[in-house]
Design an enzyme around this catalytic site. Structure first.
Site, short mmCIF file in Angstrom:
data_model
loop_
_atom_site.label_atom_id
_atom_site.label_comp_id
_atom_site.label_asym_id
_atom_site.label_seq_id
_atom_site.Cartn_x
_atom_site.Cartn_y
_atom_site.Cartn_z
N ILE A 1 -1.67 40.43 -6.67
CA ILE A 1 -0.99 41.51 -6.42
C ILE A 1 -0.18 41.38 -5.30
CG2 ILE A 1 -0.77 44.21 -6.13
CD1 ILE A 1 -3.54 43.86 -7.89
N HIS B 1 1.71 43.30 -3.17
CA HIS B 1 1.50 44.93 -2.64
C HIS B 1 2.70 45.62 -2.18
CE1 HIS B 1 -2.64 45.10 -3.46
NE2 HIS B 1 -2.88 43.94 -2.74
N ILE C 1 -6.71 36.45 7.97
CA ILE C 1 -5.51 37.06 7.12
C ILE C 1 -6.23 37.37 5.76
CG2 ILE C 1 -3.45 36.00 5.93
CD1 ILE C 1 -3.06 36.09 9.06
N VAL D 1 -10.57 19.53 9.78
CA VAL D 1 -10.62 19.18 11.12
C VAL D 1 -11.82 19.63 11.90
CG1 VAL D 1 -9.21 20.38 12.89
CG2 VAL D 1 -7.93 19.80 10.94
#
Ligand SMILES: Cc1cc2nc3c(=O)[nH]c(=O)nc-3n(C[C@H](O)[C@H](O)[C@H](O)COP(=O)(O)OP(=O)(O)OC[C@H]3O[C@@H](n4cnc5c(N)ncnc54)[C@H](O)[C@@H]3O)c2cc1C
Length: 483
Positions: A47, A49, A335, A171
């Protein structure tokens, strides 16, 4: 020596790679998995938003609203589906006060055209919503997209513009050097001036490679989903939410850009960052909560279940920072939602960050992303012409999603080549239909084996040791091969 190394090929890393590839600098993206996207970007609600939920003044609020505005043009440029279908937040009984607060919050965040609707109007627009609904907020700017294609096309466009990508490179170390940094992976070592950490659920681990005591930790938060067959296509036209809670926007019902209906997600803090299992309890919780929104959900049309992991943190906002002791490394950490929506805006932040450090020049000839042919979207005449050119266009591999052999081969030979069954699925939708790959999987494996020139029993579902042929299956596949 690279100018910039990006760690992680989710939607954030890939969009940053694309933005930076438009400049006269060298960019290398390192991704630990066999394909992208594999982290949160692979399994979410898709979505875009509107921006009513994040707290005003936060980076989440700013990048959510800005990201939403950027989506239309971005998706046009990258030939990715995007539909502004609008979203309802429903209020039952005494939730009107919360709705009014959300409306104010949305307005403060810069969300436009918010409407408050009463029961009759809501049910006229969406007859499958629970009749007990009292009020709803409607956000017309809310949309839906295809996160796989957005990420893949962004990175392919970055490659076309000179960025390099190395898959299967995790990494595992970073060392400070006079000229910048040495980045150590499971396979090799690379040197660079700048690092951009977009490692999703592992972004805190990257920070801890630099400073093990740095006070930032990610808490994985799982979300489980059910997905309905396209037969349920018109069940709802917009996204339907509960009022949000501390843990997020809650369980929702939404159409997808491909015509399915998505139900979920739960929000459960977990220990194991790789635990993408689904559970009886989780799926029951989704069922109960969607029944409150839309009581007549046709659960008999469920074709698949899955889960995704949010990179939640105690920071309560996106952690987009350069830690003073480790200059020239920008972290995009924590995030979680609305990260998919915010990603285009976050990518622009990365460019601005670099511009403050270096006089980077925009390239004169930037290559646009070329549209990839989707056979089912062509006219009959266009289909016939293509089949005359090459009969592989007419050989339908996936009957549910109408995907041709040529599209599968094109995906394997694209700038970011598909090498696994899931990689083909993400690019073409082969295997995402009603039969969930029961018919096409073997055919796709055969094509992968031919194109990659490897034995069929080396083909994997998603890389690593996820081989598709082993044990008893061998007998079954041998039989399928003969018939
Ligand atoms: C259940 C759920 C529902 C959501 N719904 C929405 C929604 O509807 N709308 C919305 O806006 N957002 C939503 N989100 C949030 C959104 O999906 C994420 O914010 C976004 O996908 C994060 O992208 P990313 O690139 O930061 O991370 P990721 O997509 O996780 O990518 C990180 C990448 O880094 C790689 N990596 C990790 N460690 C290393 C390493 N050491 N070396 C190299 N590579 C490494 C990983 O393999 C991965 O590919 C949802 C998330 C979840 C889980």
């Amino acid at each position: 020596m690279e100018d910039v190394i990006i760690i992680g090929g989710g939607v954030v890393g890939s969009l940053i790679a694309r933005e930076l590839s438009f400049y006269e600098i060298s960019v290398l993206l390192l991704e630990k998995e066999e394909d992208i996207p594999m982290g949160s970007t692979k399994a979410n609600s898709a979505i875009v938003h509107s921006g009513y939920d994040p707290l005003p003044g936060t980076l989440k609020a700013k990048t959510n609203v800005e990201g939403n505005r950027l989506y239309k043009d971005l998706c046009e440029e990258l030939k990715v589906p995007f539909k502004r279908i609008g979203a309802y937040v429903l209020a039952f009984n005494d939730e009107l006060k919360t709705l009014l607060e959300l409306k104010e919050r949305g307005k403060t965040n810069g969300v436009s055209e918010i409407q408050i609707l009463k029961r009759e109007e809501i049910l006229k627009r969406e007859p499958n919503i629970n009749e007990e609904v009292k009020y709803a907020l409607f956000f017309p700017t809310s949309g839906i997209t295809n996160p796989f294609l957005l990420t893949i096309h962004a990175l392919e466009n970055a490659i076309e513009n000179g960025a390099k990508v190395k898959l299967r490179e995790e990494v595992i170390g970073i060392e400070k050097k006079d000229m910048g940094y040495k980045v150590i992976t499971n396979k090799s070592e690379y040197y660079c001036k700048y690092i951009i950490n977009c490692a999703g659920i592992n972004a805190d681990k990257i920070i801890h490679l630099l400073d093990p005591d740095y006070p930032f930790t990610i808490t994985p938060r799982k979300g489980e989903y059910l997905i309905l067959d396209k037969k349920a296509q018109n069940f709802v036209k917009s996204t339907i939410f509960h009022v949000p809670t501390q843990k997020g926007k809650g369980v929702l019902v939404t159409p997808t850009v491909d015509g399915n209906i998505l139900l979920g997600p739960t929000a459960e803090n977990i220990e194991d960052r790789e635990d993408k299992s689904t559970s009886h309890e989780g799926l029951l919780e989704v069922k109960e909560k969607v029944k409150k929104l839309t009581p007549n959900v046709p659960f008999s049309l469920v074709i698949n279940i899955f889960s995704g992991i949010r990179a939640s943190s105690t920071y309560k906002d996106f952690f987009v920072q350069e830690i003073p002791e480790f200059k020239n490394i920008l972290h995009f950490a924590g995030i979680d939602s609305p990260g998919l929506t915010s990603a285009p805006s976050l990518a622009k932040m990365a460019v601005e960050w670099l511009k403050e450090k270096e006089n980077i020049k925009r390239k004169k000839n930037i290559k646009n992303f070329e549209k990839i042919i989707s056979f089912k979207e062509l006219t009959e005449e266009e289909k016939e012409n293509l089949i005359k050119e090459d009969p592989k266009w007419g050989h339908i591999i996936c009957r549910c999603e109408h995907v041709s052999e040529m599209e599968v081969r094109n995906a394997i030979n694209s700038p970011l080549p598909a090498r696994t069954l899931e990689a083909i699925k993400k690019r073409t939708r082969a295997g995402m239909g009603r039969c969930q790959g029961a018919f096409c999987s073997y055919h796709i494996m055969k094509i992968l084996s031919e194109e990659l020139e490897i034995p069929i029993n080396m083909i994997t579902l998603r890389g690593g040791k996820s081989f598709l042929l082993n044990g008893e299956n061998k007998v079954r596949w041998k039989y399928a091969k003969r018939s």
